[in-house]
Design a protein around this motif. Structure first.
Motif, PDB file in Angstrom:
ATOM      1  N   CYS A  77      37.164  31.273  36.317  1.00  0.00           N
ATOM      2  CA  CYS A  77      36.354  32.517  36.058  1.00  0.00           C
ATOM      3  C   CYS A  77      37.074  33.809  36.166  1.00  0.00           C
ATOM      4  O   CYS A  77      37.017  34.792  35.733  1.00  0.00           O
ATOM      5  CB  CYS A  77      35.405  32.524  37.482  1.00  0.00           C
ATOM      6  SG  CYS A  77      34.303  33.938  37.490  1.00  0.00           S
ATOM      7  N   ARG A  78      38.203  33.683  36.920  1.00  0.00           N
ATOM      8  CA  ARG A  78      38.982  34.594  37.095  1.00  0.00           C
ATOM      9  C   ARG A  78      39.840  34.966  35.887  1.00  0.00           C
ATOM     10  O   ARG A  78      40.136  36.114  35.544  1.00  0.00           O
ATOM     11  CB  ARG A  78      40.057  34.349  38.153  1.00  0.00           C
ATOM     12  CG  ARG A  78      41.238  35.470  38.524  1.00  0.00           C
ATOM     13  CD  ARG A  78      42.269  35.103  39.620  1.00  0.00           C
ATOM     14  NE  ARG A  78      43.334  35.768  39.609  1.00  0.00           N
ATOM     15  CZ  ARG A  78      44.483  35.418  40.390  1.00  0.00           C
ATOM     16  NH1 ARG A  78      44.543  34.405  41.186  1.00  0.00           N
ATOM     17  NH2 ARG A  78      45.737  36.445  40.278  1.00  0.00           N
TER      18      ARG A  78
ATOM     19  N   ASP B 124      37.545  36.540  33.545  1.00  0.00           N
ATOM     20  CA  ASP B 124      37.269  38.006  33.971  1.00  0.00           C
ATOM     21  C   ASP B 124      38.387  38.859  33.257  1.00  0.00           C
ATOM     22  O   ASP B 124      38.282  39.914  32.523  1.00  0.00           O
ATOM     23  CB  ASP B 124      37.012  38.220  35.325  1.00  0.00           C
ATOM     24  CG  ASP B 124      36.833  39.655  35.610  1.00  0.00           C
ATOM     25  OD1 ASP B 124      35.711  40.235  35.344  1.00  0.00           O
ATOM     26  OD2 ASP B 124      37.817  40.307  36.365  1.00  0.00           O
TER      27      ASP B 124
ATOM     28  N   GLN C 134      38.704  41.940  30.498  1.00  0.00           N
ATOM     29  CA  GLN C 134      38.960  43.030  30.562  1.00  0.00           C
ATOM     30  C   GLN C 134      39.837  43.483  29.642  1.00  0.00           C
ATOM     31  O   GLN C 134      40.053  44.851  29.192  1.00  0.00           O
ATOM     32  CB  GLN C 134      39.645  43.327  31.899  1.00  0.00           C
ATOM     33  CG  GLN C 134      38.534  43.215  33.081  1.00  0.00           C
ATOM     34  CD  GLN C 134      39.280  43.232  34.591  1.00  0.00           C
ATOM     35  OE1 GLN C 134      40.352  44.240  34.617  1.00  0.00           O
ATOM     36  NE2 GLN C 134      39.038  42.708  35.786  1.00  0.00           N
TER      37      GLN C 134
ATOM     38  N   SER D 286      32.272  44.105  32.246  1.00  0.00           N
ATOM     39  CA  SER D 286      32.022  42.739  31.873  1.00  0.00           C
ATOM     40  C   SER D 286      32.077  41.876  33.357  1.00  0.00           C
ATOM     41  O   SER D 286      33.043  42.128  34.296  1.00  0.00           O
ATOM     42  CB  SER D 286      33.001  42.145  31.046  1.00  0.00           C
ATOM     43  OG  SER D 286      33.182  42.802  29.780  1.00  0.00           O
ATOM     44  N   PHE D 287      31.240  41.174  33.355  1.00  0.00           N
ATOM     45  CA  PHE D 287      31.130  40.262  34.583  1.00  0.00           C
ATOM     46  C   PHE D 287      30.797  38.677  34.046  1.00  0.00           C
ATOM     47  O   PHE D 287      30.002  38.404  33.057  1.00  0.00           O
ATOM     48  CB  PHE D 287      29.876  40.649  35.561  1.00  0.00           C
ATOM     49  CG  PHE D 287      29.836  42.032  36.047  1.00  0.00           C
ATOM     50  CD1 PHE D 287      30.847  42.625  37.066  1.00  0.00           C
ATOM     51  CD2 PHE D 287      29.352  43.059  35.278  1.00  0.00           C
ATOM     52  CE1 PHE D 287      30.927  43.735  37.736  1.00  0.00           C
ATOM     53  CE2 PHE D 287      29.444  44.291  35.600  1.00  0.00           C
ATOM     54  CZ  PHE D 287      30.361  44.870  36.528  1.00  0.00           C
ATOM     55  N   CYS D 288      31.568  37.840  34.837  1.00  0.00           N
ATOM     56  CA  CYS D 288      31.420  36.315  34.287  1.00  0.00           C
ATOM     57  C   CYS D 288      30.960  35.521  35.664  1.00  0.00           C
ATOM     58  O   CYS D 288      31.391  35.861  36.588  1.00  0.00           O
ATOM     59  CB  CYS D 288      32.846  35.804  34.109  1.00  0.00           C
ATOM     60  SG  CYS D 288      33.557  36.897  32.790  1.00  0.00           S
TER      61      CYS D 288
ATOM     62  N   VAL E 182      28.372  35.576  30.224  1.00  0.00           N
ATOM     63  CA  VAL E 182      29.015  36.828  30.362  1.00  0.00           C
ATOM     64  C   VAL E 182      28.103  37.817  30.312  1.00  0.00           C
ATOM     65  O   VAL E 182      27.259  37.704  29.228  1.00  0.00           O
ATOM     66  CB  VAL E 182      30.207  36.856  29.429  1.00  0.00           C
ATOM     67  CG1 VAL E 182      30.671  38.322  29.752  1.00  0.00           C
ATOM     68  CG2 VAL E 182      31.296  35.832  29.664  1.00  0.00           C
TER      69      VAL E 182
ATOM     70  N   GLN F 111      32.663  37.816  43.938  1.00  0.00           N
ATOM     71  CA  GLN F 111      31.501  36.778  43.578  1.00  0.00           C
ATOM     72  C   GLN F 111      30.482  37.087  44.822  1.00  0.00           C
ATOM     73  O   GLN F 111      29.160  36.897  44.533  1.00  0.00           O
ATOM     74  CB  GLN F 111      31.955  35.468  43.295  1.00  0.00           C
ATOM     75  CG  GLN F 111      32.663  35.379  42.215  1.00  0.00           C
ATOM     76  CD  GLN F 111      31.708  35.408  40.758  1.00  0.00           C
ATOM     77  OE1 GLN F 111      30.470  35.092  40.964  1.00  0.00           O
ATOM     78  NE2 GLN F 111      32.404  35.586  39.646  1.00  0.00           N
TER      79      GLN F 111
END
Length: 487
Positions: free
Chosen positions: A103-104, A107, A111, A123-125, A139, A159
């Motif tokens: 996830c990191r 993300d 970016q 953006s967010f995952c 996403v 999160q």
């Protein structure tokens, strides 16, 4: 990845639009899915799947996510050994750790892509979910200028640490998507269902934000504020302030200390104590109990620290603020973003978007009229339309037509004193007052808002002419509803 992935992506897109349009239509959410094949090498063409396939991003742009996640593991170094009583617990914890790294990495990759393309997107995952041999990531992207326009809490965010109401709504949305995918993986029909009410999602976001802001991360603060705001004391609406801070906080000067703190769940007692608050002096609470009255020191004081406060404004209404900034307003158990006076730069941007032929002088003129409309305490509506003349004729049986004349602020103040909209052209010429707007039913409405707001939404959604509605609700909310965002 699986048979119903396109259907789920479309459902998630509609779900996101329903949620974020209630907050701010300028957020313009966009949802896509990213699948990382668990058993394929990164150079394999099928190692990454993007849904929809027509997305502007290519699978190759996400090909190095797993390698990046592995590098994060190396940067962390050796971790403390934790022994579990059951072998499956150990495997589950290891998988969860790897999913967090993926996830990191996703993300960070997003970016970099957005920065490289110079896109106006945030953006967010979601945390990956294993499904049919793929790590599936949801996403969601929002318009960066609209998202960044709202005050954010200082400090860490992630999160479980939302920095604002839009951020909390993102986390709640991604949580719902992950839940739907997980349930579909164990269900017989394998069709993920996103059927949660939009307002209920926002209530969950409000609870997340209150959990972040409360001292000691105490649960129940959001619902306690709802309970207090719902009560009356001797027939009067609840009005007052509550300061949130740990006991004996240096930035809070005590005025009156209760010998026995009152539990926050005792709504009636808290509502009665609110009558003691006045001006800067409010109830002091640690999100679990109220233990007296006090006030926050001035910003120039050495003991100063930004504090969160809850302001009870009316029956069923309250606001959450931090360091003087409003984070969210709650009306009838529904969190919303703060809607204060119309901002000049935002108004000018929307006017130029809807009416590109209007010059700077014309924008200033319309801004003066919008300011006058926004000052109406009983609520009103100013409808600016290039088709004001034919629309006044079409709606002649549900309005008062007037001899065309340039609208001025004093006349607008009088014309808006009756129900209905004031209908003008972008040049400022008025053709009708007291207009009852019509329009086709649309999913963009909001059942928690009044008839004035929803009639404006229906009208601008179905109007054949470029138009902009300035809606001032009786509860003080101000909305700009441009037709350009509904076509």
């Amino acid at each position: 990845m699986w048979e119903h992935q396109s259907l789920f992506r479309v459902s998630a897109q509609l779900f996101a639009e329903g949620i974020f349009n209630l907050l701010d239509r300028n957020l313009r959410p966009e949802v896509f899915l990213l699948g990382l094949a668990s058993g394929r090498e990164e150079d394999d063409p099928q190692s990454v799947v993007v849904e929809p396939a027509s997305l502007r991003y290519t699978p190759a742009e996400f090909g190095s996510i797993k390698s990046l996640a592995a590098s994060f593991e190396q940067d962390i170094g050796p971790r403390e050994n934790v022994y579990h009583l059951h072998p499956q617990d150990h495997d589950r914890m290891e998988k969860q750790h790897w999913y967090e790294l993926v996830c990191r990495a996703t993300d960070q990759t997003m970016q970099q892509i957005v920065k490289k393309r110079q896109e106006n997107r945030r953006s967010f995952c979601s945390t990956p979910l294993s499904l049919n041999g793929y790590l599936v990531v949801v996403v969601v992207q929002l318009a960066a200028d609209a998202f960044n326009a709202y005050y954010t809490l200082p400090g860490k965010q992630g999160q479980t640490w939302p920095a604002s109401l839009p951020h909390a709504a993102v986390l709640e949305f991604l949580h719902e998507c992950t839940r739907a995918l997980r349930e579909a993986d164990t269900a017989d029909n394998e069709q993920p269902v996103l059927d949660r009410d939009y307002n209920e999602v926002l209530r969950g976001a409000g609870r997340r934000l209150m959990l972040r802001i409360s001292p000691g991360n105490m649960h129940g603060l959001y619902d306690a504020c709802l309970g207090v705001a719902a009560l009356r004391h001797e027939g009067d609406e609840g009005r007052g302030t509550m300061l949130l801070g740990r006991r004996q906080h240096a930035a809070i000067v005590p005025v009156l200390t209760l010998e026995t703190p009152v539990p926050l769940r005792d709504h009636r007692s808290i509502r009665k104590l609110l009558e003691l608050t006045e001006g800067r002096t409010g109830l002091v609470s640690d999100a679990s109990h109220v233990f007296g009255l006090g006030y926050a020191v001035e910003e120039g004081d050495a003991r100063y620290e930004p504090l969160a406060t809850v302001h009870f404004t009316n029956h069923y209404g309250w606001e959450l603020r931090h360091a003087g900034h409003t984070l969210m307003r709650v009306v009838s158990n529904t969190p919303r973003l703060p809607q204060g006076k119309v901002q000049a730069d935002n108004f000018a941007r929307v006017v130029r978007q809807v009416f590109p032929d209007v010059n700077d002088e014309g924008v200033d003129y319309l801004w003066e009229l919008a300011l006058e409309a926004s000052g109406q305490s009983h609520g009103t509506m100013l409808c600016i339309s290039t088709g004001a003349k034919p629309e006044a004729e079409r709606l002649r049986r549900q309005c008062f037509r007037v001899v065309p004349r340039p609208m001025t602020a004093p006349v607008l103040r009088q014309a808006s004193s009756i129900d209905g909209a004031v209908l003008i052209e972008p040049t400022g010429v008025c053709y009708a007052i007291g207009v009852i707007l019509d329009g086709q039913a649309t999913e963009k409405g909001d059942s928690s808002r009044g008839a004035r707001y929803n009639s404006a939404v229906r009208y601008v959604s179905s109007s054949p002419y470029p138009c902009l509605a300035v809606v001032v609700s009786e509860d003080g909310w101000i909305d700009l509803l441009p037709s350009a965002l509904h076509t």
